[in-house]
Every structure is written in C-alpha cells, then in structure tokens.
Design an enzyme around this catalytic site. Structure first.
Site, PDB file in Angstrom:
ATOM      1  N   ARG A  17      -6.852   8.048   9.956  1.00 61.18           N
ATOM      2  CA  ARG A  17      -6.261   9.341   9.587  1.00 61.18           C
ATOM      3  C   ARG A  17      -7.247  10.434   9.949  1.00 61.18           C
ATOM      4  O   ARG A  17      -8.414  10.154  10.223  1.00 61.18           O
ATOM      5  CB  ARG A  17      -5.949   9.379   8.098  1.00 61.18           C
ATOM      6  CG  ARG A  17      -7.190   9.237   7.248  1.00 61.18           C
ATOM      7  CD  ARG A  17      -6.849   9.194   5.756  1.00 61.18           C
ATOM      8  NE  ARG A  17      -8.036   8.782   5.012  1.00 61.18           N
ATOM      9  CZ  ARG A  17      -8.018   8.184   3.833  1.00 61.18           C
ATOM     10  NH1 ARG A  17      -6.881   7.886   3.267  1.00 61.18           N
ATOM     11  NH2 ARG A  17      -9.119   7.869   3.221  1.00 61.18           N
ATOM     12  N   MET A  61      -2.784   7.181  -5.007  1.00 62.21           N
ATOM     13  CA  MET A  61      -1.678   6.255  -5.170  1.00 62.21           C
ATOM     14  C   MET A  61      -2.269   4.849  -5.270  1.00 62.21           C
ATOM     15  O   MET A  61      -3.441   4.636  -5.070  1.00 62.21           O
ATOM     16  CB  MET A  61      -0.753   6.361  -3.967  1.00 62.21           C
ATOM     17  CG  MET A  61      -0.319   7.780  -3.684  1.00 62.21           C
ATOM     18  SD  MET A  61       0.773   8.439  -4.942  1.00 62.21           S
ATOM     19  CE  MET A  61       2.197   7.440  -4.614  1.00 62.21           C
ATOM     20  N   TYR A 117      -6.995  48.368  13.050  1.00 63.99           N
ATOM     21  CA  TYR A 117      -8.033  47.557  12.411  1.00 63.99           C
ATOM     22  C   TYR A 117      -7.672  47.275  10.953  1.00 63.99           C
ATOM     23  O   TYR A 117      -6.793  47.928  10.382  1.00 63.99           O
ATOM     24  CB  TYR A 117      -9.395  48.272  12.472  1.00 63.99           C
ATOM     25  CG  TYR A 117      -9.428  49.517  11.621  1.00 63.99           C
ATOM     26  CD1 TYR A 117      -9.769  49.450  10.270  1.00 63.99           C
ATOM     27  CD2 TYR A 117      -9.066  50.754  12.145  1.00 63.99           C
ATOM     28  CE1 TYR A 117      -9.752  50.579   9.479  1.00 63.99           C
ATOM     29  CE2 TYR A 117      -9.041  51.888  11.365  1.00 63.99           C
ATOM     30  CZ  TYR A 117      -9.377  51.799  10.025  1.00 63.99           C
ATOM     31  OH  TYR A 117      -9.339  52.901   9.229  1.00 63.99           O
ATOM     32  N   ARG A 156       0.827  -1.209   0.000  1.00 67.64           N
ATOM     33  CA  ARG A 156       0.000   0.000   0.000  1.00 67.64           C
ATOM     34  C   ARG A 156       0.860   1.257   0.000  1.00 67.64           C
ATOM     35  O   ARG A 156       1.802   1.363   0.756  1.00 67.64           O
ATOM     36  CB  ARG A 156      -0.877   0.036   1.252  1.00 67.64           C
ATOM     37  CG  ARG A 156      -1.494  -1.281   1.594  1.00 67.64           C
ATOM     38  CD  ARG A 156      -2.080  -1.289   3.000  1.00 67.64           C
ATOM     39  NE  ARG A 156      -3.177  -0.370   3.174  1.00 67.64           N
ATOM     40  CZ  ARG A 156      -3.745  -0.117   4.352  1.00 67.64           C
ATOM     41  NH1 ARG A 156      -3.288  -0.710   5.456  1.00 67.64           N
ATOM     42  NH2 ARG A 156      -4.736   0.740   4.431  1.00 67.64           N
TER      43      ARG A 156
HETATM   44  P1  ADP Z   1      -5.989   4.019  -0.120  1.00 68.20           P
HETATM   45  O1  ADP Z   1      -4.867   4.862   0.306  1.00 68.20           O
HETATM   46  O2  ADP Z   1      -6.413   4.214  -1.520  1.00 68.20           O
HETATM   47  O3  ADP Z   1      -7.111   4.002   0.870  1.00 68.20           O
HETATM   48  P2  ADP Z   1      -5.193   1.514   1.027  1.00 68.20           P
HETATM   49  O4  ADP Z   1      -3.777   1.146   1.041  1.00 68.20           O
HETATM   50  O5  ADP Z   1      -5.720   2.032   2.300  1.00 68.20           O
HETATM   51  O6  ADP Z   1      -5.423   2.530  -0.146  1.00 68.20           O
HETATM   52  O7  ADP Z   1      -5.960   0.233   0.591  1.00 68.20           O
HETATM   53  C1  ADP Z   1      -7.042   0.130  -0.254  1.00 68.20           C
HETATM   54  C2  ADP Z   1      -8.082  -0.775   0.374  1.00 68.20           C
HETATM   55  O8  ADP Z   1      -7.568  -2.042   0.656  1.00 68.20           O
HETATM   56  C3  ADP Z   1      -8.605  -0.241   1.681  1.00 68.20           C
HETATM   57  O9  ADP Z   1      -9.985  -0.452   1.734  1.00 68.20           O
HETATM   58  C4  ADP Z   1      -7.902  -1.068   2.712  1.00 68.20           C
HETATM   59  O10 ADP Z   1      -8.625  -1.175   3.885  1.00 68.20           O
HETATM   60  C5  ADP Z   1      -7.745  -2.411   2.009  1.00 68.20           C
HETATM   61  N1  ADP Z   1      -6.586  -3.111   2.498  1.00 68.20           N
HETATM   62  C6  ADP Z   1      -5.317  -2.691   2.476  1.00 68.20           C
HETATM   63  N2  ADP Z   1      -4.498  -3.552   3.056  1.00 68.20           N
HETATM   64  C7  ADP Z   1      -5.258  -4.583   3.470  1.00 68.20           C
HETATM   65  C8  ADP Z   1      -4.985  -5.804   4.164  1.00 68.20           C
HETATM   66  N3  ADP Z   1      -3.747  -6.104   4.551  1.00 68.20           N
HETATM   67  N4  ADP Z   1      -5.998  -6.615   4.428  1.00 68.20           N
HETATM   68  C9  ADP Z   1      -7.252  -6.301   4.029  1.00 68.20           C
HETATM   69  N5  ADP Z   1      -7.578  -5.177   3.377  1.00 68.20           N
HETATM   70  C10 ADP Z   1      -6.592  -4.316   3.099  1.00 68.20           C
HETATM   71 MG    MG Z   2      -7.026   3.597   2.675  1.00 74.68          MG
HETATM   72 MG    MG Z   3      -6.137   3.180  -3.515  1.00 70.41          MG
END
Ligand code: ADP
Ligand code: MG
Ligand code: MG
Length: 904
Positions: free
Chosen positions: A341, A108, A875, A97
């Site tokens: 976040r 991204m 002011y 990710r």
């Molecule tokens: P974005 O920044 O676009 O939100 P993320 O990295 O958070 O991208 O991931 C996209 C989706 O995939 C999100 O819904 C996230 O919760 C899910 N996701 C990411 N990593 C995992 C994981 N290890 N297991 C299950 N779901 C995941």
């Molecule tokens: Mg996300």
């Molecule tokens: Mg994404």
C-alpha cells in the site's frame, strides 16, 4: 443471478485490479494487482465492500448467494495450492483479513490460521514434522478467534502465555516448547468455553463464516469509528474481507515475517527499510512484543530472499509510482508478499519523496507539487527544543526518532487519563506506554507526543504518530515502565505519572522536565526545491501580513512577495506610546492634539522605515488607523470604579495635602470618564472607526502618511527601494475615499517636495463592507488597489460577529449542517466570494490594471486560496508562517484549474 461479490487472485492472475479499491478495499485491490504483475502472492479471494454494506444494512444477514460464491472461490484456492480446507491429510489454512478503501492501520481485525482443529493440527505435524509449529499456529488461531470473533478480552490468553514463559524461564513466546504450546492450546480452549460459553468451533467452514462476519462487524466497532472520525474517512464505505492462503513464517529459523517501506518513512531517504522476525507470524512484528531485527540483517541471513524482496520493492514502487509499505513472509526460504500500500510518512518525508520521485522521472513535477498537502508544510514549522534548553537538560534515554518535532508534557501512562487530562483540564500530556495498541488511539491523538519503550519503526505507535504529525520516540528500551504502579524507572531516576517529560522526535532523545520550544526556520533542501516548482506553476501572488520588521524579514524568507497588510495601530499600543495616544484622543485643545500627533510621528517613521528595509524592492501595504478609539482608552466601567474609589478615599483622607492630591486625581479621572463616555457607542464595530476616523481627525492620518513618505525617502536615500501602498480601511462610500485621498495626497506631495525625493506610492482601499464592493466601479476612480478584508466582509455580509461566532450559535450551525463550514475559516463561495467577484469586475471597468488581493485569515487557508485564484485576484496575504502553505496552495489551484490531478 446474484451479484458478483467474490473476486479471486493468485497464481499470476486475478479478477480484480488496483483501480477497484472502492469495491475490493485497498488490500484486496492491491493483492489482485500484484497477482496480475506475477509477484508471489498466496492464492485467495476478496469479498466486496458491497457485501459488507448489504450485511450491515440487513442486520447482519449475509447477502443471498454470497456463501456459495465463497465456497466456489475456496475450491479454486484448493486447486491452486493442491491443499484442502479442513482436510487433515493436506490442510489448507487461510487468513481472514479486513481491508477498507483507505488503510486504517490496526483498526480492523484479522484472524490467521483458520482451518485448524485437533485433527488438522495432528495432520499438520505429520506433514511438516514440526510439532512446535503446528501448536504455535493452533494457539494463535484460538486466541485471535477468541478475541476478534468471540469478543473475549486478551488478558486471560496473555496471562496463560505469561505463566508458561515464567515457568520455562524465557522472555519470549518464541522460546516456548511444543509441550508448552500443546498445554496452552488446551487452556485456550478452556478460556473460550468459560468466557464465550461455546466449544471452540472445530469446523473450518464455520470458523471462516464466523470470522467473515466479525470483520464486517468490526467496521462499526468503536475504535474503527474513532479512527475514521479523526482521519476524516466516511463511515459508509464498508470493509472488504480478504481470505488468503496461509504462508508460514513460523516454520523454523528458515522462515520469517516482516514489514518494510520502500523509502525511509521519517526522512524520505531512498533506502529500503523494515523490521522482521524469524520463526514468527503476522502481528508479532508490529505488536512490538519481541525485539525485531532491522531488514538489513536479512541480507546476511537470507541473501537470496533479500535480493528478491528488494527487486519486488523497487518494482512495486515503479509500478505504483509511489513509496510502498509492504508485508512479507518467508516460508522455508520461499518469499511471499502479503500486502502493499502507499506508505504513510512524515511531512518531511512526503516532500522529499515527491521531489525525488519527480527527479527520478517516475512522476512529473506537477504531480510532485500536487502530492504534498499544504497543511503538511506546517509540520516543517513544528516547534523544536532550543539549543539552550537542550544544553540545560540531560538526555535520560534514547529511542527511535520515528516522528519529528519536540513535545513536552506531563506523563500519562494510560490513554483514557491522557485524553481526560487534555480535554477536561487542558493539560499538556505525553502518552508513555510500553507499546501502543489500536485501543490507545484516542489518547495518542490527545497527547502532545508519544513515547514507548518497545517497538520499531513500523510499530503501531510509529505509524499513527506519523500519520497525525505527532512527535514520537519509540523503543526507548531504558524505560522500565510499570503501568500498574503509575511510574517508570530510567536507571535510578523515578518518573511518576504527572511529572514533566520532554521528547525530541527528530533525534529520539528523552529529557526529564519541561523544555522550552522554538519555531525553526525552514531550511530543507527538498522543500525549497518543491516550492521552487510550485512558484513556477502558480499565478496568484503571495504576500504576508506583518506589522514589525522581524515578521517582515521572516515572511520574506518564507517567500512572501510583499506585505499585504501592516496594521499601524499595533504601534500605538506600545507602552511608551500609549499615554501620548490617549492624550491625542482625549484632549479638546487642537494645539495639544497637534502636539501629541507630532510626537508620534518619529515612532511611526521608524516603524515604517524598518519594514521598507526588510522588504527592499517589494510592495508594502500600510493600512491607516482602523479600530474604534475607545480600544486605546481605559474602559468606562474601570474608570467608574476608580472614581468611586477616589471619592471614598477623599472622605477618609487624613491631611489637607492628601485631599489635594486626591482631588487632582479625581478631576483627571472625571474628565477621562467624560471623554470615554462621549466616545461610547452601542455598536463600536459599526461606529467611529476606519476611514471615519481619518475624516473626523485628519491630523492623525495626515501624520501617518507623512511618516510613510518620510520613511520611504529615508530608506531610498540609503539605497533601498521602498514601495509603499497606503490603504484606507472600512470605506463604504466613494466620497469618503475622495475626501481622505485629497488631504493625504496633499501631505504626501508636501513631504516629497521637502525631502526632494520622488516616491512611487499608491493609494487604495480595503473592501470590507458590501456597499463598497457593490460600488467598486466608483471606488476605483480613487483607488489604485483594492484589498478585500474578508474577516470584516464576512462579518458584514452575514451580519455575524466574528468575535462571538466561534463560541456561540455558529458552532451549532456547523454541527447541524446549516452552514457547511465556518465562513471565517473558509471563504463563503456562494455569498462573500460572489460579492468579491462582482467588485473585481466592476472595478476593472473603471481601472483595468487595478491591483486586487485578500488580507485576513482566509489568505492562509488552502480552500479559500483556491477561490481567490478562481476570482483572478492578484495576490493573497497571510501570516508569515502560512506563506509557504499559500504558495503551495496557489500552485495546486493553478494545476487543478488546468486539469492536472494527483492520481494517487
Ligand atoms: P492489518 O490490516 O492490521 O495489517 P493484515 O490483514 O494485513 O492486517 O494482517 C495482519 C498480519 O497478518 C500481517 O502481518 C500480515 O502480513 C499477516 N498475514 C495476513 N494474512 C496472512 C497469510 N495468509 N499468511 C501469513 N501471514 C498473513
Ligand atoms: Mg497488514
Ligand atoms: Mg490487524
């Protein structure tokens, strides 16, 4: 030794923490923080932004030693989970990710289910007894890997899915069977073979390395760049990569995945809200491809999980002292948090949340005031549809009201067209889509508003709209959009591309046609509370520039503490007065001039009386006539043309009567042309204007002062308190001021004697010429107040015409970085503000209590307001609509000066 480029988290501990966002990106830093807090986060690690920057700087070469650190961290994950990466008997799958310092929703790329291949999939089936799940995950991996890593378009994959859904007669991928999915996997591999000309990589480590590189590369992708440009995020931060143990929301009906906000992102209400899907994974929820369920339903469906999640949400909010936006997954009844976040929100929600967090004691009032950006206040004044406009139009559809405000425009069904219509043709556009994707952002930014037929409150369209303050309605399911045919059906009504449509993001309503908009009053209980606190913190006063009683009343409602500038010449331009004004200017007879001036008096008196009534008890600065006189007259060129015209007509005249008529007109035009000609100047802005007019035509300014004082007497007899401050423009030499003040003071005294009323008035001057600023010590002998006219002062200090600046070379100057910003928008601190500072100090030597302020565009600009605060002015004065912005900016400036900062 190589740098530490990999930071592990999971199992209640972590190498990193929330404060390390620069290095770990927002996602990684918060995953570490949650892990430290003991919140259930799947084990994983973060590869640093430094590694990304080094990779990008070295033409795509991974920093040396990085991969060894990655492998070591993978081993730690294996110990933590008891699974092994690439091992069919008990496989560890991971997601890869992206995660930059600032969240860039959907910008991204992320790849899920890394580690699957044919053998591992079979192993997964044995392990879970769920063949559907295993193939569902596998097909997801191949599609995400294919698009994100190998750069294949989405369409071939989507086409395969669509064909299978059709054959099976189902709406959603969730209803495909394991047989479908197995055959889809084979077809997907074939797509990879044909489009990328490689075999889908079956080695888990290869998959991870390729995905990591793709996330790094995506930092420089077009849509990421566009987004950063629009959101003002620097291009050199780089992204981190997070490798996270997969948890499976698609392991049957006892599993789910969702997103949630700890408070309502539209209104700010303190209620947990979100969307989720059972038997689904990752992007399904935000992509809006299947109708999601509101989080409320999870309470009934999985009560224990809901309760646990609610507790975590509350805890996170308390820990971060800020509203949170969270992602979660439930794997067979077990809850995992995948991200948290700071939640994006509308301006309305930002205000309410800041106020309520302060009232809950989570943050101080000072922090609350610092948390709302002054520009956000503008959104409270976003246009709305007038009641009349709404009454006259039928609501054709309804959706979710995800981003408030009214928007009206012609329908564009694709983002490129939307951007083109706006940028090239200057049309007002509504972007209408089934759902939006990251590639649509340029069209969304160009459009007045956004309308989608699917997607929930946390959909991409909703997030982006809220962030940029675009009115938006999403999930209006009655819309049947056919992008290919460039039209949509709403029941029986067909709406084609280019047709007018209106949406109300505050209510979620959609109307056919173009509805009229109005600017609302601000009557928001949270905003008034926040502004109340702001007023306690600020030192700087806030006044408004207003020429008419209506504007003055509005300004007062918005919190103005007086009028900082009333321009009297606007009153002369009104149609019934203009002929008299022209007579006054053009006549050569003193008697006729006297008479013309006198006939303007009652008009002016009424104008001023109205202002005094509206501002009862507050000071009103009235500036005597300022512009060059030719502005009130027809143009020289126009008159010359008219004269030529009349001469032709006279030679063609048929009758004597006609000749006579034209002759009279001719002589009139000729004498006007003479007068206009004699008033012509090479540089009118440096010519006969401002105080110079009062010196050459004292009758005129005398009349104005008489009108001011008579009006003040009139309203004080009515029981109001009038506090006039009479301001002389464009002074450059103290003698100008001395001379004018003598004449005007005499007139003021005469009026008060006639009327038998004492008026507490003051005389002062504008400072808009460097010489006036430099001689402020002398000027202050005759001025009880100084008002910096920073538009002209900037113009005269830079010797740059403000009327041509924005279209001419100044644009280049700003582009090329010769000037850091437009000095007409933000006060030039090093130059113009320095002159002001000198003037204030010098003036106070003569008259310690002299009142100082700023009128002009800068008075409503947050950065300039902070400068004025530092200069110690009394002011700032700005347009009525910017008064609340100025109040908040002044408070923030005062808080920052004493060292308060918003830690968030
Ligand atoms: P974005 O920044 O676009 O939100 P993320 O990295 O958070 O991208 O991931 C996209 C989706 O995939 C999100 O819904 C996230 O919760 C899910 N996701 C990411 N990593 C995992 C994981 N290890 N297991 C299950 N779901 C995941
Ligand atoms: Mg996300
Ligand atoms: Mg994404």
């Amino acid at each position: 030794m190589a740098n530490k480029n990999v930071y592990s988290f999971g199992g209640g501990k972590a190498d990193g923490k929330a404060a390390m966002k620069n290095l770990l990106g927002g996602k990684g830093a918060n995953l570490a923080e949650m892990s430290n807090l003991g919140i259930p986060v799947p084990a994983g690690f973060t590869i640093t932004t430094e590694a990304c920057n080094s990779y990008l700087a070295h033409g795509g070469e991974l920093p040396s030693g990085l991969w060894e650190q990655v492998l070591a961290a993978l081993r730690t994950m294996e110990q933590e989970t008891g699974k092994r990466f690439g091992d069919p008997s008990n496989p560890l799958l991971v997601s890869c990710r992206s995660g930059a310092k600032f969240s860039m929703p959907g910008m991204m790329d992320t790849v899920l289910d890394i580690g699957l291949n044919d053998e591992v999939t079979e192993g997964m089936i044995k392990l879970t007894g769920n063949e559907r799940f295993a193939f569902d995950s596998y097909r997801r991996l191949i599609q995400m890997f294919g698009t994100v890593v190998l750069g294949i378009r989405d369409e071939p994959f989507e086409d395969v899915l669509a064909r299978h859904r059709e054959n099976r007669g189902v709406e959603s991928d969730a209803d495909l069977t394991e047989d479908d999915l197995r055959s889809i996997v084979a077809k997907f591999k074939d797509i990879v073979r044909r489009h990328a000309r490689i075999e889908f990589p079956s080695d888990a480590e290869d998959q991870l390395r390729m995905a990591t590189r793709a996330v790094f590369d995506s930092w420089n992708g077009k849509r990421a760049r566009d987004y950063r440009q629009a959101a003002n995020i620097p291009h050199d931060l780089g992204t981190a990569v997070n490798v996270v143990t997969m948890v499976y929301g698609n392991l049957g009906e006892g599993s789910a995945t969702g997103v949630a906000m700890s408070r309502n992102a539209t209104t700010g209400e303190n209620l947990l809200e979100g969307d989720y899907l059972t038997n689904a994974q990752g992007e399904d929820v935000v992509a809006g491809t299947r109708p999601t369920k509101p989080l409320e339903e999870l309470k009934a469906e999985m009560p224990a999980v809901y309760e646990q999640f609610e507790g975590i949400a509350r805890r996170l909010e308390k820990h971060y002292r800020e509203m949170q936006d969270m992602e979660f997954t439930v794997e067979r009844g077990e809850l995992w948090i995948l991200q948290t976040r700071t939640g994006k929100r509308t301006a309305q929600a930002a205000v309410r949340i800041a106020v309520e967090l302060a009232e809950q004691g989570l943050i101080t009032r000072e922090e609350a005031v610092l948390r709302v950006a002054p520009e956000q206040i503008e959104f409270f004044l976003h246009p709305q549809f007038s009641a009349a406009a709404k009454a006259g139009h039928e609501v054709i559809a309804r959706g979710l009201n995800v981003s408030p405000g009214a928007a009206t425009g012609v329908v564009a069904f694709d983002p490129d067209l939307a951007a083109r219509w706006v940028e090239q043709d200057g049309r007002a556009v509504l972007l209408v889509r089934p759902e939006t994707r990251p590639d649509d952002v340029h069209g969304m930014l160009a459009a007045r508003g956004i309308l989608t037929s699917s997607g929930g409150r946390t959909s991409h369209a909703a997030l982006v709209a809220r962030q940029f303050g675009k009115p938006a309605v999403v999930g209006a399911s009655q819309l049947d959009i056919d992008v290919g045919a460039r039209s949509m059906m709403v029941d029986d009504l067909e709406i084609k591309e280019g047709d007018w449509l209106s949406i109300d993001g505050t209510t979620g309503e959609v109307f056919a046609g173009e509805l009229e908009t109005v600017v609302p009053d601000i009557e928001d209980e949270w905003l008034s509370r926040l502004m109340g606190w702001a007023d306690e913190f600020r030192r700087l006063g806030v006044r408004a520039n207003a020429d008419y009683p209506d504007d003055a009343a509005r300004a007062r409602k918005y919190g103005a503490e007086g009028i900082g500038l009333c321009r009297t010449e606007h009153m002369f331009f009104e149609t019934e007065r203009l002929p008299t004004v022209q007579r006054m200017i053009t006549t050569r007879s003193p008697a006729e001039r006297r008479e013309a001036v006198d006939s303007l008096l009652p008009f002016q008196r009424e104008d001023f009386a109205g202002l005094f009534r509206a501002m009862d008890g507050l000071p009103v600065i009235i500036r005597l006539i300022d512009p060059p006189l030719h502005e009130f007259l027809p143009s020289f060129e126009e008159l010359t043309r008219e004269l030529a015209d009349l001469q032709i007509r006279i030679t063609n005249a048929g009758s004597l009567d006609e000749v006579e008529g034209i002759t009279a007109k001719l002589s009139e035009t000729r004498s006007m042309l003479d007068r206009v000609g004699s008033l012509r100047e090479q540089n009118p802005m440096l010519g006969l204007r401002g105080v110079r007019l009062g010196i050459l035509i004292p009758e005129l300014t005398r009349m104005q002062v008489r009108a001011v004082i008579e009006a003040a007497c009139e309203v004080s007899r009515e029981g109001h308190e009038a506090i006039p401050e009479i301001m002389i423009p464009l002074t450059s030499h103290v003698n100008e001021l001395r001379r004018q003040r003598e004449v005007l003071e005499e007139e003021a005294r005469a009026v008060m004697e006639e009327q038998g009323v004492e008026v507490a008035y003051q005389f002062g001057t504008m400072i808009e010429v460097p010489r006036a600023a430099l001689t402020a010590r002398q000027i202050a002998e005759y001025a009880e107040f100084l008002s910096f006219g920073t538009n002209d002062l900037t113009q005269t200090t830079f010797a740059m015409s403000r009327d041509d600046a924005e279209s001419g070379f100044l644009v280049r100057y700003i582009q090329d970085g010769i000037l850091p910003n437009n000095p007409f928008a933000t006060l030039d601190e090093d130059g113009v503000a320095k002159i002001m500072s000198f003037a204030v100090t010098e003036a106070r030597e003569t008259r310690p209590t002299i009142e100082t302020g700023v009128c002009g565009e800068h008075g409503g600009d947050p950065a300039s307001i902070a400068i004025c605060d530092r200069l110690g002015l009394d002011y700032v004065s700005c347009s009525p609509y910017r008064v609340p912005i100025a109040r908040l900016s002044a408070a923030q400036s005062a808080l920052r000066a004493r060292g308060d900062e918003n830690p968030a």
